[in-house]
Motif scaffolding. Structure first.
Motif, PDB file in Angstrom:
ATOM      1  N   GLY A 262       0.845  -1.219  -0.278  1.00 24.37           N
ATOM      2  CA  GLY A 262      -0.055   0.030   0.057  1.00 24.37           C
ATOM      3  C   GLY A 262       0.885   1.082   0.036  1.00 24.37           C
ATOM      4  N   ALA A 263       0.246   2.376   0.464  1.00 26.69           N
ATOM      5  CA  ALA A 263       0.959   3.713   0.381  1.00 26.69           C
ATOM      6  C   ALA A 263       0.463   4.522   1.361  1.00 26.69           C
ATOM      7  CB  ALA A 263       0.727   4.430  -1.101  1.00 26.69           C
ATOM      8  N   THR A 264       1.580   5.148   1.995  1.00 29.72           N
ATOM      9  CA  THR A 264       1.094   6.314   3.170  1.00 29.72           C
ATOM     10  C   THR A 264       1.632   7.666   2.439  1.00 29.72           C
ATOM     11  OG1 THR A 264       1.416   4.868   4.999  1.00 29.72           O
ATOM     12  CG2 THR A 264       1.733   7.255   5.433  1.00 29.72           C
ATOM     13  N   GLU A 265       0.654   8.441   2.417  1.00 36.53           N
ATOM     14  CA  GLU A 265       1.058   9.798   1.933  1.00 36.53           C
ATOM     15  C   GLU A 265       0.857  11.175   2.917  1.00 36.53           C
ATOM     16  OE1 GLU A 265      -0.336  11.254  -2.321  1.00 36.53           O
ATOM     17  OE2 GLU A 265      -1.479  12.300  -1.049  1.00 36.53           O
ATOM     18  N   VAL A 266       1.936  11.825   2.920  1.00 35.03           N
ATOM     19  CA  VAL A 266       1.782  13.039   3.684  1.00 35.03           C
ATOM     20  C   VAL A 266       1.884  14.370   3.065  1.00 35.03           C
ATOM     21  CG1 VAL A 266       2.812  14.366   5.775  1.00 35.03           C
ATOM     22  CG2 VAL A 266       3.065  11.926   5.214  1.00 35.03           C
ATOM     23  N   ALA A 267       0.674  15.091   3.186  1.00 32.96           N
ATOM     24  CA  ALA A 267       0.522  16.416   2.418  1.00 32.96           C
ATOM     25  C   ALA A 267       0.449  17.669   3.384  1.00 32.96           C
ATOM     26  CB  ALA A 267      -0.904  16.388   1.759  1.00 32.96           C
ATOM     27  N   ILE A 268       1.022  18.963   2.864  1.00 34.43           N
ATOM     28  CA  ILE A 268       0.634  20.001   3.738  1.00 34.43           C
ATOM     29  C   ILE A 268       0.131  21.120   2.981  1.00 34.43           C
ATOM     30  CG2 ILE A 268       2.256  21.615   4.925  1.00 34.43           C
ATOM     31  CD1 ILE A 268       4.741  19.660   4.394  1.00 34.43           C
ATOM     32  N   ALA A 269      -0.903  21.504   3.575  1.00 30.68           N
ATOM     33  CA  ALA A 269      -1.591  22.499   2.795  1.00 30.68           C
ATOM     34  C   ALA A 269      -1.994  23.869   3.792  1.00 30.68           C
ATOM     35  CB  ALA A 269      -2.932  22.017   2.508  1.00 30.68           C
ATOM     36  N   ASN A 270      -2.420  25.074   3.015  1.00 33.18           N
ATOM     37  CA  ASN A 270      -2.661  26.189   3.577  1.00 33.18           C
ATOM     38  C   ASN A 270      -3.683  26.016   4.280  1.00 33.18           C
ATOM     39  OD1 ASN A 270      -0.387  28.325   3.820  1.00 33.18           O
ATOM     40  ND2 ASN A 270      -0.433  28.315   1.713  1.00 33.18           N
ATOM     41  N   LEU A 271      -4.360  26.409   5.579  1.00 30.54           N
ATOM     42  CA  LEU A 271      -5.483  26.272   6.078  1.00 30.54           C
ATOM     43  C   LEU A 271      -5.954  27.803   6.394  1.00 30.54           C
ATOM     44  CD1 LEU A 271      -7.731  24.231   7.334  1.00 30.54           C
ATOM     45  CD2 LEU A 271      -6.732  24.729   9.436  1.00 30.54           C
ATOM     46  N   THR A 272      -5.150  28.754   6.673  1.00 35.44           N
ATOM     47  CA  THR A 272      -5.296  30.098   6.851  1.00 35.44           C
ATOM     48  C   THR A 272      -4.088  30.809   6.926  1.00 35.44           C
ATOM     49  OG1 THR A 272      -5.196  29.871   9.626  1.00 35.44           O
ATOM     50  CG2 THR A 272      -7.406  29.416   8.683  1.00 35.44           C
ATOM     51  N   GLN A 273      -4.171  31.938   6.957  1.00 36.87           N
ATOM     52  CA  GLN A 273      -2.914  32.826   6.936  1.00 36.87           C
ATOM     53  C   GLN A 273      -2.168  32.409   7.936  1.00 36.87           C
ATOM     54  OE1 GLN A 273      -4.278  36.869   6.919  1.00 36.87           O
ATOM     55  NE2 GLN A 273      -4.673  36.941   4.740  1.00 36.87           N
ATOM     56  N   GLU A 274      -2.443  31.940   9.243  1.00 36.07           N
ATOM     57  CA  GLU A 274      -1.721  31.734  10.491  1.00 36.07           C
ATOM     58  C   GLU A 274      -1.516  30.088  10.401  1.00 36.07           C
ATOM     59  OE1 GLU A 274      -4.593  33.351  10.811  1.00 36.07           O
ATOM     60  OE2 GLU A 274      -3.847  35.288  10.722  1.00 36.07           O
ATOM     61  N   LYS A 275      -2.347  29.315   9.869  1.00 34.27           N
ATOM     62  CA  LYS A 275      -2.235  27.898  10.062  1.00 34.27           C
ATOM     63  C   LYS A 275      -1.985  26.917   8.876  1.00 34.27           C
ATOM     64  CE  LYS A 275      -3.683  28.336  14.672  1.00 34.27           C
ATOM     65  NZ  LYS A 275      -2.853  28.009  15.560  1.00 34.27           N
ATOM     66  N   VAL A 276      -1.150  25.904   9.150  1.00 30.62           N
ATOM     67  CA  VAL A 276      -1.297  24.903   7.910  1.00 30.62           C
ATOM     68  C   VAL A 276      -1.745  23.729   8.240  1.00 30.62           C
ATOM     69  CG1 VAL A 276       0.990  25.789   6.965  1.00 30.62           C
ATOM     70  CG2 VAL A 276       1.197  24.310   8.855  1.00 30.62           C
ATOM     71  N   LEU A 277      -2.182  22.835   7.593  1.00 26.65           N
ATOM     72  CA  LEU A 277      -2.524  21.630   7.751  1.00 26.65           C
ATOM     73  C   LEU A 277      -1.879  20.291   7.283  1.00 26.65           C
ATOM     74  CD1 LEU A 277      -5.377  20.155   9.004  1.00 26.65           C
ATOM     75  CD2 LEU A 277      -6.145  20.067   6.844  1.00 26.65           C
TER      76      LEU A 277
END
Length: 356
Positions: A262-277
């Motif tokens: 299988g696979a495990t994927e990690v992503a980083i996304a902008n959530l707000t101007q102060e936070k990342v997800l």
């Protein structure tokens, strides 16, 4: 209990009015029948008589309420005060039956909720103690078994001695691992674990975790990867070591419950101007809906048998939750049984982070 008597005059006012009206009408009828007074005298006499009777009745009834009914109501308050209900005993004592009834109902409702909460806590306590004893019992019995074998004659055989001592050492390491996790989660819960905040590159940290867990993932032929190539570093603010522990626990879980190849994927996304997800997604077993709400409980396992064979202390997700909450951040779970799971958490951006 502080006594602050709250008087109520409603009962005395209405009762005195009824008595005064009846007595005045009755006396005026008698005066009209037996005495030949003019209507003006009768009216004057009636008014004077009404006010005198009303004042006398009001004073007598109010006195009775305050000195007799009050004593009985005070006893109710005193009995309730033994239960230490601060929301009830701190109120001034009232002889108003409507107010008293409302307060007693509120008191009873609060006590019912407290009892239900205590029952839930007691059930959780029993389950928690059972889980702790099970987690500790397995490595303890393993160590005891190997040591007993050595003491009963195994020490003479060098090959057996070395093999059993190594297995006993693994059991001790598992015990230490469980105790250290328990110690950490206890400190996190009471706020005794100091976090060392700094700016760091979350992309680099994720890659470091991939390197640490590469061999573990290879055993199940699971691919560890970022969702895309990040050209620039993404700076966040937090305790680097603790966030690394969060990522390790989440990725280890994705490997443990992931499908072979299988696979495990990690992503980083902008959530707000102060936070990342930060999102950790796998295509493994997934989690049934009834289990999702309990995932972050200590020692709670979705698969009671299979997950124990995979190792771990059973405290990983509980530690993850406490670390994220210690950062004043949020953690989320989204899972579909048979399809896979996604764990995501927020992090504060550094003062001048580059765009994701």
């Amino acid at each position: 209990m502080k006594i602050s008597f709250q008087k109520t005059y409603k009962f005395a006012v209405i009762s005195a009015l009824y008595i005064s009206l009846f007595a005045t009408i009755f006396v005026l009828l008698l005066a009209t029948i037996f005495f030949k007074f003019s209507s003006s005298i009768i009216i004057s006499f009636g008014l004077i008589f009404f006010f005198i009777i009303y004042a006398f009745s009001f004073l007598v009834i109010q006195y009775r309420v305050e000195h007799f009914i009050y004593r009985r109501i005070k006893k109710i308050y005193d009995d309730v005060s033994l239960l230490e209900s601060t929301s009830f005993i701190n109120h001034p004592i009232t002889t108003d039956m409507e107010t008293l009834t409302r307060e007693v109902k509120k008191f009873a409702t609060n006590k019912k909720l407290e009892i239900e909460m205590l029952q839930v806590r007691e059930e959780y306590r029993r389950e928690f103690l059972g889980n702790v004893s099970h987690e500790l019992k397995t490595p303890l019995f393993t160590v005891q078994g190997y040591i007993s074998t050595l003491l009963e004659g195994g020490l003479k055989d060098k090959s057996i001695r070395k093999k059993y001592l190594r297995r006993a050492e693994k059991g001790v390491e598992r015990l230490i691992y469980i105790v250290e996790d328990l110690d950490m989660i206890t400190k996190l819960e009471v706020g005794d674990l100091n976090l060392e905040f700094s700016e760091f590159d979350i992309v680099e940290l994720i890659q470091n975790v991939f390197d640490l867990l590469e061999l573990k993932a290879d055993k199940k032929k699971i691919t560890l990867a970022l969702d895309k190539y990040y050209i620039h570093p993404i700076l966040v603010y937090g305790d680097k070591d603790k966030i690394q522990q969060v990522l390790e626990n989440l990725i280890v879980n994705s490997i443990k419950y992931g499908k072979k190849e299988g696979a495990t994927e990690v992503a980083i996304a902008n959530l707000t101007q102060e936070k990342v997800l930060v999102r950790v997604t796998d295509n493994g077993e997934g989690i049934e809906k009834q289990n999702i709400s309990r995932l972050f409980e200590r020692f709670y396992r979705v698969d009671k048998s299979g997950s124990r064979s995979e190792g771990g202390s059973g405290l990983g997700l509980a530690i993850v939750k406490h670390i994220i909450e210690a950062h004043n951040e949020k953690i989320y779970v989204d899972s579909e049984f048979g399809e896979g799971s996604e764990f995501s958490f927020t992090l504060e951006k550094a003062s001048n982070p580059l765009a994701v």
